[in-house]
Design an enzyme around this catalytic site. Structure first.
Site, PDB file in Angstrom:
ATOM      1  N   HIS A   1       0.835  -1.198   0.000  1.00 20.92           N
ATOM      2  CA  HIS A   1       0.000   0.000   0.000  1.00 20.92           C
ATOM      3  C   HIS A   1       0.868   1.246   0.000  1.00 20.92           C
ATOM      4  O   HIS A   1       1.904   1.293   0.662  1.00 20.92           O
ATOM      5  CB  HIS A   1      -0.923   0.029   1.216  1.00 20.92           C
ATOM      6  CG  HIS A   1      -2.028   1.035   1.088  1.00 20.92           C
ATOM      7  ND1 HIS A   1      -3.241   0.734   0.515  1.00 20.92           N
ATOM      8  CD2 HIS A   1      -2.093   2.343   1.430  1.00 20.92           C
ATOM      9  CE1 HIS A   1      -4.014   1.809   0.526  1.00 20.92           C
ATOM     10  NE2 HIS A   1      -3.340   2.799   1.077  1.00 20.92           N
TER      11      HIS A   1
ATOM     12  N   LYS B   1      -7.958  -1.489   6.474  1.00 21.03           N
ATOM     13  CA  LYS B   1      -8.158  -2.268   5.243  1.00 21.03           C
ATOM     14  C   LYS B   1      -7.221  -3.478   5.216  1.00 21.03           C
ATOM     15  O   LYS B   1      -7.614  -4.563   4.782  1.00 21.03           O
ATOM     16  CB  LYS B   1      -7.919  -1.391   4.012  1.00 21.03           C
ATOM     17  CG  LYS B   1      -9.000  -0.349   3.764  1.00 21.03           C
ATOM     18  CD  LYS B   1      -8.866   0.285   2.400  1.00 21.03           C
ATOM     19  CE  LYS B   1      -7.709   1.245   2.294  1.00 21.03           C
ATOM     20  NZ  LYS B   1      -7.993   2.571   2.875  1.00 21.03           N
TER      21      LYS B   1
ATOM     22  N   ARG C   1     -12.949  12.633   4.513  1.00 24.70           N
ATOM     23  CA  ARG C   1     -11.646  13.264   4.729  1.00 24.70           C
ATOM     24  C   ARG C   1     -11.221  14.053   3.505  1.00 24.70           C
ATOM     25  O   ARG C   1     -10.690  15.163   3.608  1.00 24.70           O
ATOM     26  CB  ARG C   1     -10.580  12.205   5.039  1.00 24.70           C
ATOM     27  CG  ARG C   1     -10.661  11.615   6.432  1.00 24.70           C
ATOM     28  CD  ARG C   1      -9.804  10.365   6.540  1.00 24.70           C
ATOM     29  NE  ARG C   1      -8.432  10.608   6.115  1.00 24.70           N
ATOM     30  CZ  ARG C   1      -7.676   9.704   5.515  1.00 24.70           C
ATOM     31  NH1 ARG C   1      -8.139   8.498   5.235  1.00 24.70           N
ATOM     32  NH2 ARG C   1      -6.439   9.990   5.173  1.00 24.70           N
TER      33      ARG C   1
ATOM     34  N   ASP D   1     -14.518   2.732   6.861  1.00 20.56           N
ATOM     35  CA  ASP D   1     -13.426   3.433   6.187  1.00 20.56           C
ATOM     36  C   ASP D   1     -13.900   4.028   4.874  1.00 20.56           C
ATOM     37  O   ASP D   1     -13.461   5.111   4.480  1.00 20.56           O
ATOM     38  CB  ASP D   1     -12.252   2.479   5.939  1.00 20.56           C
ATOM     39  CG  ASP D   1     -11.090   3.186   5.259  1.00 20.56           C
ATOM     40  OD1 ASP D   1     -10.625   4.205   5.803  1.00 20.56           O
ATOM     41  OD2 ASP D   1     -10.666   2.747   4.182  1.00 20.56           O
TER      42      ASP D   1
END
Length: 434
Positions: A82, A187, A168, A161
């Site tokens: 990620h 995640k 956000r 999320d």
């Protein structure tokens, strides 16, 4: 509990209990708390931060908002990768198929464009027919058959999320270290992984502008991983100029194709190989990092990573021919050249300005309801350190609507700095945190 009380306490710098964090996340996920109150809470976190205990509670409550992704039925070592977000950062779509070709199972739960940075899901969805809204069973099936699968947040996996992520982006709270860590790690820990490689970007085009902040984020995420008995390493990498030459969703898919055919930009190729090697090493496919680097390089040179990416595209409903025929991808209807006002050396390319300009013309989102234009973006013609003549082309903007192209062009022009002497070369990989 009352939401306003939690907002006020966090605004004042107080620590909330795990039970309070859990209640807040669960209530928002169920739709019992409005966006405007959670927006206020996110802004309070942005300014006051969170303790490790608060972040841990947020991660656990976000995971608990959906199902855990049980991959025990999938044989083989499972390692994900990620990135914290950058401009032109398409490394996931290169290192993942390379690692999969080396025998690593790569289950990716990815995100969308956030602020001025791109999103893996948006890039993949520029491929006609490609599906990222897989069910858990479909995700497991693709992972079993291909060794590499990508999905986003859903009603099944970390739905909390998914809601907080887009909020956000629309409220100016993207750069918060605890919020970034909680989003990414929820995640990742929702899936039964054996290892995780993190690419923490730092510089003008990253959410972390200072290396000390990037290090804090890397340490926080690897600590969360360690507490969950997950092997993890984080690279801190430079994001002062865009990675590669392409910025924009379909444009980046084209550059991914070129890179997997061993004809991509040097910086993108280098970091993708290093990330793939660390995935291979954490999966214990090789005994040493040197062997892992050799194996990743061989999978790039022999074309097996390229073939693996095509297999994944087909398995998720997309047309793999787009990697050979770029005309099958969305293409812009207009183009504008940005030229150099004088001769000299490119001393700086502000990645954030390039990212903002690309988002302005449709490659990103201003609000969480906005749709992405997959065809638009920017193609650089030069990188830092290269010499340019007066009137030489610095980059090209590709667009489908003209309403914001003038403003975007001004930002792009301002992003380039030209000097009379060549700048000192910068390191691409700055630190490793493990």
């Amino acid at each position: 509990m009352r939401t306003v009380d939690l907002i006020q306490r966090k605004r004042n710098g107080e620590e909330l209990s795990p039970e309070e964090i859990t209640w807040l996340v669960e209530s928002y996920t169920r739709g019992e708390i409005p966006d405007y109150q959670v927006s206020a809470f996110l802004m309070a976190v942005y300014f006051q931060s969170m303790t490790d205990v608060e972040v841990g509670a947020m991660v656990e409550s976000m995971i608990a908002s959906g199902e855990r992704l049980d991959l025990s039925s999938v044989p083989g070592p499972k390692v994900d990768k990620h990135s914290t977000g950058g401009v032109g950062d398409k490394t996931s779509l290169i290192c993942a198929p390379l690692a999969a070709a080396a025998g690593v199972k790569v289950p990716m739960v990815s995100g969308r464009a956030l602020g001025h940075t791109g999103g893996t899901l948006d890039k993949l969805e520029s491929i006609p027919g490609f599906r990222t809204n897989l069910s858990v069973d479909e995700f497991r099936d693709v992972l079993n058959r291909v060794g590499f699968a990508v999905m986003g947040q859903s009603d099944e996996i970390t739905p909390a999320d998914g809601k907080l992520y887009s909020l956000r982006d629309a409220t100016g709270t993207v750069e918060s270290i605890p919020l970034i860590a909680a989003s990414i790690m929820s995640k990742k820990l929702a899936a039964s992984l054996d290892g995780l490689v993190l690419d923490v970007k730092v510089g003008a085009g990253a959410f972390m502008k200072r290396q000390v902040d990037a290090r804090k984020l890397a340490q926080l995420m690897t600590t969360i991983a360690r507490r969950a008995d997950l092997r993890a390493q984080a690279l801190i990498t430079d994001m002062n100029q865009p990675l590669g030459y392409a910025i924009g969703n379909a444009l980046e898919i084209m550059e991914v194709s070129q890179t997997l055919q061993f004809s991509g930009p040097d910086d993108l190729t280098k970091i993708s190989l290093e990330l793939a090697a660390r995935m291979i090493y954490l999966a214990k496919v090789t005994a040493t990092m040197e062997e892992a680097r050799d194996l990743a390089t061989s999978k790039l040179r022999d074309g097996s990573g390229y073939a693996k990416f095509k297999d994944m595209i087909a398995a998720q409903g997309g047309n793999p021919q787009v990697l050979d025929r770029f005309d099958l991808l969305p293409n812009a209807t207009g183009a504008m050249e940005i030229t150099s006002p004088r001769g000299g050396y490119i001393s700086h390319i502000d990645a954030e300005e390039i990212g903002i300009a690309s988002a302005m013309i449709g490659a990103g989102r201003d609000t969480k309801e906005d749709s992405i234009d997959p065809a638009v973006g920017v193609i650089l013609e030069v990188k830092v350190g290269q010499k340019v003549e007066a009137g030489g082309v610095l980059c090209r903007l590709y667009f489908t609507k003209e309403d914001r192209i003038g403003e975007a062009a001004e930002r792009v022009e301002d992003a380039f700095r030209i000097s009379s002497t060549a700048p000192e070369p910068r390191e691409l990989i700055l630190e490793v945190v493990s």
